[in-house]
Design an enzyme around this catalytic site. Structure first.
Site, mmCIF file in Angstrom:
data_model
loop_
_atom_site.group_PDB
_atom_site.id
_atom_site.type_symbol
_atom_site.label_atom_id
_atom_site.label_comp_id
_atom_site.label_asym_id
_atom_site.label_seq_id
_atom_site.Cartn_x
_atom_site.Cartn_y
_atom_site.Cartn_z
ATOM 1 N N ASP A 165 0.832 -1.195 0.000
ATOM 2 C CA ASP A 165 0.000 0.000 0.000
ATOM 3 C C ASP A 165 0.877 1.259 0.000
ATOM 4 O OD1 ASP A 165 -2.745 1.118 0.407
ATOM 5 O OD2 ASP A 165 -1.833 1.919 2.228
ATOM 6 N N GLU B 249 1.737 -0.250 -4.738
ATOM 7 C CA GLU B 249 0.693 0.689 -5.173
ATOM 8 C C GLU B 249 1.350 2.051 -5.401
ATOM 9 O OE1 GLU B 249 -3.364 2.903 -3.529
ATOM 10 O OE2 GLU B 249 -1.657 2.545 -2.239
#
Ligand SMILES: [Ca+2]
Ligand SMILES: [Ca+2]
Ligand SMILES: [Ca+2]
Length: 608
Positions: free
Chosen positions: A302, A336
């Site tokens: 993330d 990401e």
């Protein structure tokens, strides 16, 4: 109905039977290269509720205490690891080989300003990085899930966060100025509360000198703000070192640009001082521990671009080493690096400066949304594929790069299609959704299916609006949606293996499994239209097996007939999926006939 028959012809001709468990249940799944996976991305809270007794996570009280409110899109709905484990048949039947689930670490159950609270159902507000959130189950239930997946030859990818923790740290001066970002130039580490303040942290040379010796001189975190941890949450983070504000930047909220993008708090979420050697070692310890303890197969990382690249240069090799030592040679790491533009330079840059092995192909998603909705001509996707040369490792890296069509943050693929075609019929929406799947499974990269897309879910918007329940939902803004390819609504259970999109994905996944060129084939652009919708045609060649395939799409609403160049030594054409010609037109050319929104994946045999 005739019209729908034409649209569906491309996919219904070669529908494969569901893949049986034992066919995929291969003990050698560890040897399977990353490029061979078909990934399913799921929010466990929204998927299947296997244990109602954990719905409140062991907390007592109203939703602000427990986080549980199945009628509100921003709270826990009850899904858990026990439910995910029970649905492995459903996933395997669609050809899924790897499951990426949103973070399952223990979260702060509820946060946000009074009157605008929401819950950590999505998993991105971690307090305890070593334990499963009680809403999702226990560490033992996680082990059961991993072992059940592995027994079927399916891999498990954890969604991890090193950029931030839950929002626990506050600043004494924060409420007065809305936690505005305070830059190093105005608030250097050397002065308390700004350049006119008293000297602190003597001799500290800043975050760019990432040695233990330098960071030993960072002892006072009150350079920009005076950070503090509310008494009730003083020991809430695990491991315990995370409770010390010295390991955070404490400069205020990111405004997503420049210095603030890396050192700012992500909407209040406490931004870790990831330059600090203690933080690097601590995160390696935390996530290496999950590899050691559970033998998981990969990480989706993330907020990767909000961490300094040097952190990844240390973290990634450490994780790959840890996995190898555990007998996991193909550990899959994808970051990401968020963008909604067709901007492969951004995601490619982070494979180069940070050593991230791959990043989620955000640029592909944007290109696919534009291509299939008709907003972008096929040349946009052709350009993206040509830009694979930008990645560290070039086009070979793109083969391992996870591609997707829509997600939990930006919204579902079908939403983008609908926004661009607000008057499209249900038939047209289904045809375009199928074209999207064909684009993702036919072109290079590892396809990632966003849960619910295979049941025709259409989000109203992004974020919470794109996180519908697969089990019968009680959320009114979900249940009034018109789904694609079914009469069902999200008020019902939606695990229908006869849904046309589920069946199409099973067919496309089986095609990838049977044809190495669809997994390992390098791309040659053959034809593309550049003004409005039309034809995109590529061939893919797998050097190892010699196999070649032709992959072509018609993004327009009218049928097209076109000659497309192929290798001169191709003598036979065989259908894999869709509307393939029965042979070559002449050496070096094949005549394609594609219906509106049609596609073709055709075998061109092997090279010599
Ligand atoms: Ca539950
Ligand atoms: Ca905070
Ligand atoms: Ca950061």
């Amino acid at each position: 109905m005739l019209k729908i028959a034409a649209f569906l012809a491309a996919s219904t001709l070669a529908l494969a039977p569901p893949v049986l468990a034992q066919e995929n249940g291969d003990a050698s799944f560890r040897d399977r290269p990353q490029a061979d996976e078909v990934v399913y991305f799921v929010l466990p809270d929204r998927f299947a509720n296997g244990d109602p007794s954990n719905d409140r996570g062991g907390y007592r009280g109203d939703r602000l205490a427990t986080g549980f409110d199945p009628s509100h899109k921003g709270f826990y709905h009850g899904g858990d690891l026990a439910g995910l484990t029970r649905k492995l048949d459903y996933l395997q039947g669609m050809g899924v080989t790897a499951i990426w689930f949103a973070p399952i670490f223990k979260n702060k159950p509820v946060q946000g300003p009074a009157g605008d609270e929401s819950a950590g159902y999505h998993g991105y507000w971690v307090t305890d990085f070593t334990s499963v959130d009680p809403h999702f189950g226990t560490n033992e239930e996680f082990r059961t899930f991993v072992e059940a997946a592995h027994a079927r030859g399916m891999k498990v990818y954890m969604d991890i966060i090193t950029n931030h923790t839950a929002d626990v740290i506050k600043y004494r001066e924060g409420d007065a100025n809305g936690y505005k970002y305070r830059h190093e130039a105005d608030y250097p580490y050397s002065r308390q509360g700004g350049i006119g303040g008293k000297p602190i942290n003597e001799g500290f040379l800043g975050g760019s000198v990432r040695t233990e010796e330098n960071f030993a001189k960072l002892t006072d975190p009150s350079y920009a703000y005076t950070p503090y941890v509310p008494r009730a949450e003083r020991n809430v983070k695990v491991p315990a070192w995370l409770n010390d504000p010295i390991y955070y930047h404490n400069r205020g909220d990111s405004y997503w640009v420049g210095e603030s993008a890396v050192q700012g708090d992500f909407v209040g979420l406490d931004d870790l001082f990831t330059e600090h050697p203690r933080v690097v070692a601590g995160m390696i310890d935390i996530y290496g521990g999950w590899i050691d303890r559970f033998g998981i197969d990969g990480f989706r990382i993330d907020t990767a671009k909000h961490v300094n690249p040097e952190f990844w240069q240390e973290f990634v090799p450490a994780m790959l080493d840890r996995a190898k030592a555990k007998g996991i040679p193909n550990f899959h790491i994808f970051g990401e690096v968020a963008t909604q533009d067709v901007d492969p330079a951004l995601t490619a840059r982070w494979t180069r400066i940070a050593g991230l092995p791959t990043n989620l192909d955000m640029a592909f998603a944007a290109a696919a949304q534009g291509l299939v909705s008709g907003k972008l001509p096929p040349s946009a996707m052709a350009r993206l594929l040509e830009d694979d040369a930008l990645y560290e490792g070039g086009a070979a890296t793109a083969l391992r790069t996870p591609t997707f069509l829509g997600n939990h943050d930006f919204g579902r693929f079908s939403m983008f299609v609908k926004q661009a075609n607000p008057t499209a019929s249900g038939e047209e929406m289904l045809a375009r959704a199928m074209l999207g799947n064909a684009v993702m499974f036919g072109l290079r990269g590892v396809p990632v299916v966003y849960y619910g897309d295979e049941q025709g879910f259409v989000s109203d918007g992004n974020d919470q609006l794109a996180r519908e329940d697969m089990f019968p939902s009680k959320v009114a803004v979900y249940n009034d949606n018109v789904l694609i390819g079914t009469q069902a609504t999200t008020a019902q259970d939606n695990f229908d293996p006869t849904h046309p999109l589920y069946r199409q994905i099973a067919t496309l996944a089986a095609a990838r499994k049977a044809h190495p060129a669809l997994r390992h084939g390098l791309t040659t652009i053959r034809a593309y239209d550049f003004e409005g919708p039309g034809l995109l045609a590529v061939t893919r060649h797998d050097p190892a097996s010699g196999e070649r395939v032709l992959v072509a799409f018609n993004t327009g609403a009218t049928a097209l007939n076109r000659n497309v160049s192929i290798d001169y030594d191709v003598s036979q054409v065989a259908p894999v999926v869709g509307n393939c010609p029965t042979g070559i037109a002449a050496p070096g050319s094949v005549a394609l006939a594609l219906p509106a929104f049609g596609y073709a994946i055709c075998s061109l045999g092997k090279d010599d």
